[in-house]
Write a protein that holds these residues in place. Structure first.
Motif, short mmCIF file in Angstrom:
data_model
loop_
_atom_site.label_atom_id
_atom_site.label_comp_id
_atom_site.label_asym_id
_atom_site.label_seq_id
_atom_site.Cartn_x
_atom_site.Cartn_y
_atom_site.Cartn_z
N ASN A 125 -6.73 88.22 69.09
CA ASN A 125 -6.32 87.31 68.02
C ASN A 125 -7.07 87.63 66.73
O ASN A 125 -8.29 87.77 66.75
CB ASN A 125 -6.59 85.85 68.41
N CYS A 126 -6.33 87.73 65.63
CA CYS A 126 -6.94 87.96 64.32
C CYS A 126 -6.49 86.89 63.34
O CYS A 126 -5.31 86.54 63.29
CB CYS A 126 -6.55 89.34 63.79
N TRP A 127 -7.47 86.37 62.57
CA TRP A 127 -7.21 85.28 61.62
C TRP A 127 -7.25 85.80 60.19
O TRP A 127 -8.14 86.57 59.81
CB TRP A 127 -8.28 84.20 61.75
N ASP A 128 -6.28 85.37 59.40
CA ASP A 128 -6.31 85.54 57.95
C ASP A 128 -6.29 84.16 57.31
O ASP A 128 -5.44 83.33 57.66
CB ASP A 128 -5.10 86.33 57.43
N GLN A 129 -7.22 83.90 56.39
CA GLN A 129 -7.21 82.63 55.68
C GLN A 129 -6.26 82.73 54.48
O GLN A 129 -6.19 83.77 53.80
CB GLN A 129 -8.63 82.28 55.19
N GLN A 130 -5.51 81.64 54.26
CA GLN A 130 -4.61 81.60 53.12
C GLN A 130 -4.52 80.17 52.60
O GLN A 130 -4.96 79.23 53.26
CB GLN A 130 -3.22 82.13 53.50
N THR A 131 -3.92 80.02 51.44
CA THR A 131 -3.72 78.68 50.88
C THR A 131 -2.55 78.01 51.59
O THR A 131 -1.73 78.70 52.22
CB THR A 131 -3.43 78.76 49.38
N PRO A 132 -2.44 76.68 51.53
CA PRO A 132 -1.27 76.01 52.13
C PRO A 132 0.05 76.52 51.59
O PRO A 132 1.08 76.44 52.27
CB PRO A 132 -1.50 74.54 51.76
N GLY A 133 0.03 77.10 50.40
CA GLY A 133 1.25 77.65 49.82
C GLY A 133 1.55 79.07 50.28
O GLY A 133 2.56 79.64 49.86
N GLY A 134 0.67 79.67 51.08
CA GLY A 134 0.93 81.00 51.62
C GLY A 134 0.26 82.13 50.87
O GLY A 134 0.54 83.30 51.15
N VAL A 135 -0.65 81.84 49.92
CA VAL A 135 -1.34 82.89 49.18
C VAL A 135 -2.51 83.42 50.02
O VAL A 135 -3.34 82.65 50.50
CB VAL A 135 -1.85 82.37 47.83
N PHE A 136 -2.56 84.73 50.23
CA PHE A 136 -3.59 85.35 51.06
C PHE A 136 -4.96 85.24 50.40
O PHE A 136 -5.13 85.56 49.21
CB PHE A 136 -3.23 86.83 51.29
N ILE A 137 -5.96 84.78 51.19
CA ILE A 137 -7.32 84.67 50.70
C ILE A 137 -8.17 85.83 51.21
O ILE A 137 -8.88 86.48 50.45
CB ILE A 137 -7.95 83.32 51.12
N GLY A 138 -8.09 86.10 52.53
CA GLY A 138 -8.86 87.20 53.09
C GLY A 138 -8.85 87.17 54.61
O GLY A 138 -8.56 86.14 55.23
N ALA A 139 -9.18 88.33 55.22
CA ALA A 139 -9.28 88.43 56.68
C ALA A 139 -10.55 87.72 57.13
O ALA A 139 -11.62 87.89 56.54
CB ALA A 139 -9.29 89.88 57.11
N ASP A 140 -10.45 86.92 58.21
CA ASP A 140 -11.58 86.09 58.65
C ASP A 140 -12.09 86.48 60.03
O ASP A 140 -12.84 85.74 60.63
CB ASP A 140 -11.16 84.62 58.64
N GLY A 141 -11.67 87.65 60.57
CA GLY A 141 -12.21 88.12 61.85
C GLY A 141 -11.24 88.02 63.01
O GLY A 141 -10.18 87.40 62.90
N CYS A 142 -11.62 88.68 64.11
CA CYS A 142 -10.78 88.73 65.33
C CYS A 142 -11.59 88.31 66.54
O CYS A 142 -12.83 88.44 66.57
CB CYS A 142 -10.24 90.14 65.55
N GLN A 143 -10.89 87.83 67.56
CA GLN A 143 -11.51 87.48 68.84
C GLN A 143 -10.70 88.08 69.98
O GLN A 143 -9.47 88.11 69.93
CB GLN A 143 -11.57 85.96 69.04
N ASN A 144 -11.39 88.56 71.02
CA ASN A 144 -10.77 89.01 72.25
C ASN A 144 -11.06 87.98 73.34
O ASN A 144 -12.12 88.00 73.96
CB ASN A 144 -11.28 90.39 72.67
N ALA A 145 -10.10 87.08 73.53
CA ALA A 145 -10.28 85.99 74.49
C ALA A 145 -9.91 86.50 75.88
O ALA A 145 -8.75 86.82 76.15
CB ALA A 145 -9.40 84.80 74.11
N THR A 146 -10.88 86.60 76.78
CA THR A 146 -10.66 87.13 78.11
C THR A 146 -11.01 86.10 79.17
O THR A 146 -11.76 85.14 78.92
CB THR A 146 -11.50 88.39 78.35
N GLY A 147 -10.45 86.29 80.38
CA GLY A 147 -10.74 85.39 81.48
C GLY A 147 -9.71 85.52 82.59
O GLY A 147 -8.92 86.47 82.63
#
Length: 249
Positions: free
Chosen positions: A58-80
């Motif tokens: 999973n990778c997160w990008d932060q953006q405004t509620p209107g859909g404007v890209f702010i920046g990449a906020d990191g990824c997680q590998n959720a395992t189990g």
């Protein structure tokens, strides 16, 4: 000379009945029965259980509620681990096997990473609690061994959290169910009448989605654009209704 000829004729006349008697005394031997080969039949309804391992990238990008890209906020590998069941139907035509299957599993896939945009302030966490697969199959049967490919729709149940660090306080969260596609490959082995076991690999292509994380009080905290792909490796055991073998002469 005449006496010799008479003696020879008498000897031949005595030996002929004895030879005929020997030929008549030969015993009768019954022919062996024809060979019968059994072929495993994969046709029929089946139900089973499965368990194994999963990884959700999973990778997160932060953006405004209107859909404007702010920046990449990191990824997680959720395992189990994952565990669940499946139900389906297969029909066989020669060595080709076709099928439909529905699978549902509980999952415990979890991971977190530090925010790239706000390092030291926030930690992002991804959890996958369950997933489902609805697929078609096509396979090749080598008697009681079945090799198959599968593909169809996938659904995952997810939760995304952001915590303050430190102290660890929930800042924003959202839960969602999202749909995507899946492809997979597997092998099944019929080890007993109506019973089979196998191993399977599946890859889930989940759509990119946008989510609003809210505080525990229901106030908007952040908006993220989230990408997800899931890999699964499971072993399964199935019980099938129907004739386990067919005879071929």
């Amino acid at each position: 000379m005449k006496k010799f000829l008479l003696a020879t004729v008498a000897l031949v006349a005595f030996a002929a009945p004895a030879a005929a008697a020997d030929l008549a005394a030969r015993p009768y031997t019954k022919a062996p029965p024809p060979m019968i080969a059994t072929v495993y039949d994969w046709s029929g309804f089946y139900i089973g259980a499965n368990g194994g391992w999963g990884s959700s990238h999973n990778c997160w990008d932060q953006q405004t509620p209107g859909g404007v890209f702010i920046g990449a906020d990191g990824c997680q590998n959720a395992t189990g681990g994952v565990a669940g069941g499946q139900i389906g139907y297969r029909w066989q035509s020669g060595t080709w096997v076709f099928g439909l299957e529905a699978q549902g599993d509980w999952a415990d896939l979890k991971a977190s990473s530090n925010s790239l945009l706000f390092p030291g302030l926030f930690t992002n966490e991804t959890k996958v609690d369950a997933f489902g697969l609805f697929t078609g199959q096509i396979g090749y049967a080598a008697n009681n061994v079945l090799f198959y490919l599968k593909g169809g729709a996938a659904v995952t149940d997810n939760r995304y959290n952001t915590f303050t660090t430190p102290p660890v306080v929930l800042a924003g969260s959202v839960s969602n169910t999202r749909w995507g596609g899946t492809v997979g490959v597997g092998i099944d082995f019929g080890f007993a009448p109506n019973w089979s076991a196998g191993i399977e690999y599946d890859h889930l292509f989940m759509q990119d989605n946008t989510y609003n994380l809210t505080t525990p009080g229901g106030v908007l905290f952040s908006t993220i654009r989230e990408r997800q792909d899931v890999d699964l490796v499971t072993v399964h055991v199935n019980y099938k209704w129907g004739g386990p073998v067919i005879a071929k002469y």
